[in-house]
Design a protein around this motif. Structure first.
Motif, PDB file in Angstrom:
ATOM      1  N   ILE A  85       8.815   1.086  10.770  1.00 45.59           N
ATOM      2  CA  ILE A  85       9.221   0.848   9.391  1.00 45.59           C
ATOM      3  C   ILE A  85       8.031   1.074   8.468  1.00 45.59           C
ATOM      4  N   ASN A  86       8.193   2.032   7.570  1.00 48.75           N
ATOM      5  CA  ASN A  86       7.195   2.305   6.534  1.00 48.75           C
ATOM      6  C   ASN A  86       7.705   1.665   5.251  1.00 48.75           C
ATOM      7  N   LEU A  87       7.120   0.535   4.885  1.00 47.70           N
ATOM      8  CA  LEU A  87       7.617  -0.266   3.767  1.00 47.70           C
ATOM      9  C   LEU A  87       6.665  -0.159   2.580  1.00 47.70           C
ATOM     10  N   GLN A  88       7.219   0.234   1.442  1.00 48.72           N
ATOM     11  CA  GLN A  88       6.440   0.293   0.197  1.00 48.72           C
ATOM     12  C   GLN A  88       7.006  -0.748  -0.757  1.00 48.72           C
ATOM     13  N   VAL A  89       6.132  -1.626  -1.280  1.00 55.68           N
ATOM     14  CA  VAL A  89       6.564  -2.744  -2.103  1.00 55.68           C
ATOM     15  C   VAL A  89       5.828  -2.727  -3.438  1.00 55.68           C
ATOM     16  N   ALA A  90       6.579  -2.910  -4.514  1.00 55.09           N
ATOM     17  CA  ALA A  90       5.968  -3.028  -5.841  1.00 55.09           C
ATOM     18  C   ALA A  90       5.556  -4.484  -6.066  1.00 55.09           C
ATOM     19  N   VAL A  91       4.284  -4.701  -6.407  1.00 56.63           N
ATOM     20  CA  VAL A  91       3.749  -6.033  -6.678  1.00 56.63           C
ATOM     21  C   VAL A  91       2.931  -5.976  -7.963  1.00 56.63           C
ATOM     22  N   SER A  92       2.588  -7.144  -8.496  1.00 54.89           N
ATOM     23  CA  SER A  92       1.824  -7.168  -9.751  1.00 54.89           C
ATOM     24  C   SER A  92       0.328  -7.025  -9.526  1.00 54.89           C
ATOM     25  N   ASP A  93      -0.119  -7.257  -8.273  1.00 53.53           N
ATOM     26  CA  ASP A  93      -1.552  -7.164  -7.960  1.00 53.53           C
ATOM     27  C   ASP A  93      -1.734  -6.335  -6.681  1.00 53.53           C
ATOM     28  N   PRO A  94      -1.462  -5.018  -6.753  1.00 54.09           N
ATOM     29  CA  PRO A  94      -1.488  -4.205  -5.530  1.00 54.09           C
ATOM     30  C   PRO A  94      -2.861  -4.124  -4.873  1.00 54.09           C
ATOM     31  N   SER A  95      -3.944  -4.186  -5.641  1.00 49.78           N
ATOM     32  CA  SER A  95      -5.279  -4.064  -5.051  1.00 49.78           C
ATOM     33  C   SER A  95      -5.562  -5.212  -4.091  1.00 49.78           C
ATOM     34  N   PHE A  96      -5.125  -6.434  -4.455  1.00 50.87           N
ATOM     35  CA  PHE A  96      -5.322  -7.566  -3.542  1.00 50.87           C
ATOM     36  C   PHE A  96      -4.554  -7.363  -2.252  1.00 50.87           C
ATOM     37  N   TRP A  97      -3.292  -7.006  -2.336  1.00 48.93           N
ATOM     38  CA  TRP A  97      -2.453  -6.897  -1.144  1.00 48.93           C
ATOM     39  C   TRP A  97      -2.892  -5.737  -0.260  1.00 48.93           C
ATOM     40  N   ARG A  98      -3.395  -4.657  -0.876  1.00 47.98           N
ATOM     41  CA  ARG A  98      -3.910  -3.556  -0.053  1.00 47.98           C
ATOM     42  C   ARG A  98      -5.096  -4.016   0.793  1.00 47.98           C
ATOM     43  N   GLU A  99      -5.896  -4.895   0.228  1.00 41.44           N
ATOM     44  CA  GLU A  99      -7.077  -5.399   0.922  1.00 41.44           C
ATOM     45  C   GLU A  99      -6.713  -6.161   2.196  1.00 41.44           C
ATOM     46  N   HIS A 100      -5.512  -6.762   2.216  1.00 37.61           N
ATOM     47  CA  HIS A 100      -5.120  -7.623   3.340  1.00 37.61           C
ATOM     48  C   HIS A 100      -3.906  -7.081   4.096  1.00 37.61           C
ATOM     49  N   ARG A 101      -3.665  -5.800   3.989  1.00 35.69           N
ATOM     50  CA  ARG A 101      -2.455  -5.233   4.580  1.00 35.69           C
ATOM     51  C   ARG A 101      -2.463  -5.322   6.110  1.00 35.69           C
ATOM     52  N   SER A 102      -3.635  -5.195   6.751  1.00 34.24           N
ATOM     53  CA  SER A 102      -3.670  -5.240   8.214  1.00 34.24           C
ATOM     54  C   SER A 102      -3.245  -6.611   8.727  1.00 34.24           C
ATOM     55  N   LEU A 103      -3.673  -7.683   8.040  1.00 35.54           N
ATOM     56  CA  LEU A 103      -3.244  -9.029   8.413  1.00 35.54           C
ATOM     57  C   LEU A 103      -1.733  -9.147   8.294  1.00 35.54           C
ATOM     58  N   LEU A 104      -1.200  -8.624   7.219  1.00 34.86           N
ATOM     59  CA  LEU A 104       0.236  -8.688   6.995  1.00 34.86           C
ATOM     60  C   LEU A 104       1.006  -7.883   8.030  1.00 34.86           C
TER      61      LEU A 104
END
Length: 426
Positions: A85-104
């Motif tokens: 599953i390749n999931l793309q999500v719109a968020v208000s603070d994408p830079s933060f979530w990109r930083e922690h994507r591996s944990l997620l």
């Protein structure tokens, strides 16, 4: 399969080439799109709550995961189960979530056994606060599903620990009134927020739904960040009340690994989710006070026995509740654990079950797959001991000490064994 999830005003474009597009926090604007969480913003505003913006991002992510889990079919994957599953999500603070994507991504792989790639784009929901904000004075949040465990948890928080929880529920058809009733009868009546992810996808749905409870956790975080104590800088406990056996949820037989139900309350997943909250600087502390307690022990030790006796039969445990006209089937794994716990607690059970006479030697009763698997598990443990049966279920490399979890699983199997013998399945 590529899934894109974003608010309706986000620029879904043909060049995105997604297999599934999902509109978050509103209805789908065209038949070929899915939708999730259409009424959530309105309900939160009507409650006059103002959650933390990052909690809204977390909920956007949870809704997106729920939609992908529902909309991507397992039977279309190469092995008939594991999805990519390749999931793309719109968020208000994408830079933060990109930083922690591996944990997620690691969390999601553990939760659903699929291979996830998650990317983030700008344009996530940023709900405006209500005109008049209310900051509730409750000291914690507790999930209330309508099941036995969360019912006992709420009763104990008030009666045994003197807390004032704000309850939050995922609305499920057949459970809404039950949740309201439970909240109104505990203590002098508890504050209660009911939300519904209301996920819809245009194609036939995937039925396993291994991630179905992640939105429930996100609701709890959202509500916790709206409390007065949170705005004052305090950490808010979020109680996820689940008995230890179901939290670990070991497969009853080696052939049932793929059908293992949700791991949302598994200690490994909760610890991973807590790490994500800590990274996000969301001051919410996940707590399961029953992680080393069986369901039967929860019932026996409940602080308000008269109230529990009055409400226990009305709680919902069945994995097929809606399929049997909102009646417990009596033979799925959650029903078997429920029946075993009630047998351990009082030796009797007034819950009406569709298949109540499990002693009947046919494919609807004693030879039904879940009942037969439960009996096989008990027999194997009696013969070989619990450690060989548990195998890798406790994920010991991801846990500091698996011993107390191993012990609660043993006691849970003992409850199940005593019940199966009592109803003459064994």
């Amino acid at each position: 399969m590529k899934v894109i999830c974003a608010p309706a005003d986000w620029s879904f474009r043909p060049d995105h080439s997604a297999d599934l597009e999902v509109v978050l926090f509103s209805r789908a604007d065209r038949p070929q799109r899915g939708a999730a969480g259409a009424r959530i913003i309105r309900v939160v505003k009507e409650a006059k709550l103002r959650p933390d913006p990052r909690a809204w991002d977390l909920l956007s992510l949870a809704l997106a995961v729920t939609a992908a889990d529902l909309g991507v079919r397992r039977d279309r994957s190469p092995d008939g189960w594991t999805r990519e599953i390749n999931l793309q999500v719109a968020v208000s603070d994408p830079s933060f979530w990109r930083e922690h994507r591996s944990l997620l991504e690691n969390q999601l792989r553990f939760l659903t056994t699929d291979r996830w790639t998650v990317t983030f784009v700008d344009g996530g929901a940023r709900p405006s606060p209500p005109k008049r904000v209310v900051q509730p004075d409750e000291d914690c949040v507790s999930l209330l599903s309508g099941g036995l465990d969360s019912l006992v948890g709420a009763i104990d928080l008030v009666g045994g620990h003197g807390r004032r929880p704000y309850l939050v529920s995922q609305v499920a058809k057949g459970d809404k009134k039950r949740q309201v009733r439970f909240a109104s009868l505990i203590g002098s009546g508890l504050s209660h927020l009911q939300l519904n992810h209301d996920t819809k996808c245009p194609a036939q749905h995937e039925r396993s739904q291994r991630a179905r409870s992640i939105a429930f956790l996100a609701y709890g975080v959202l509500l916790a960040t709206a409390l007065r104590r949170y705005s004052d800088g305090d950490e808010i406990p979020l109680f996820v009340c689940e008995n230890g056996f179901i939290s670990v949820n070991p497969p009853l037989t080696i052939g049932r690994l793929g059908s293992l139900s949700t791991r949302t309350a598994h200690p490994v997943f909760l610890s991973q989710f807590q790490r994500l909250l800590d990274m996000a600087e969301l001051r919410v502390r996940l707590t399961n006070p029953y992680e080393f307690v069986t369901k039967g022990e929860m019932l026996s030790d409940c602080d308000d026995q008269p109230l529990l006796e009055a409400l226990a039969h009305a709680s919902t445990s069945c994995g097929r509740f809606a399929r049997y006209a909102y009646k417990h089937c009596g033979r799925c794994v959650p029903c078997l654990i429920r029946r075993a716990s009630l047998h351990a607690w009082r030796g009797q059970d007034s819950t009406p079950y569709h298949y109540s006479d499990l002693w009947r030697d046919d494919t609807n009763h004693a030879r039904f797959d879940d009942v037969r698997s439960a009996a096989m598990a008990v027999t194997q443990i009696r013969r070989d001991g619990p450690d060989r049966w548990l195998g890798a279920s406790l994920c010991s490399k991801l846990m500091d000490d698996a011993t107390p979890y191993r012990e609660v699983v043993k006691r849970g199997i003992d409850e199940l064994s005593r019940f199966l013998r009592a109803v003459q399945v064994m």
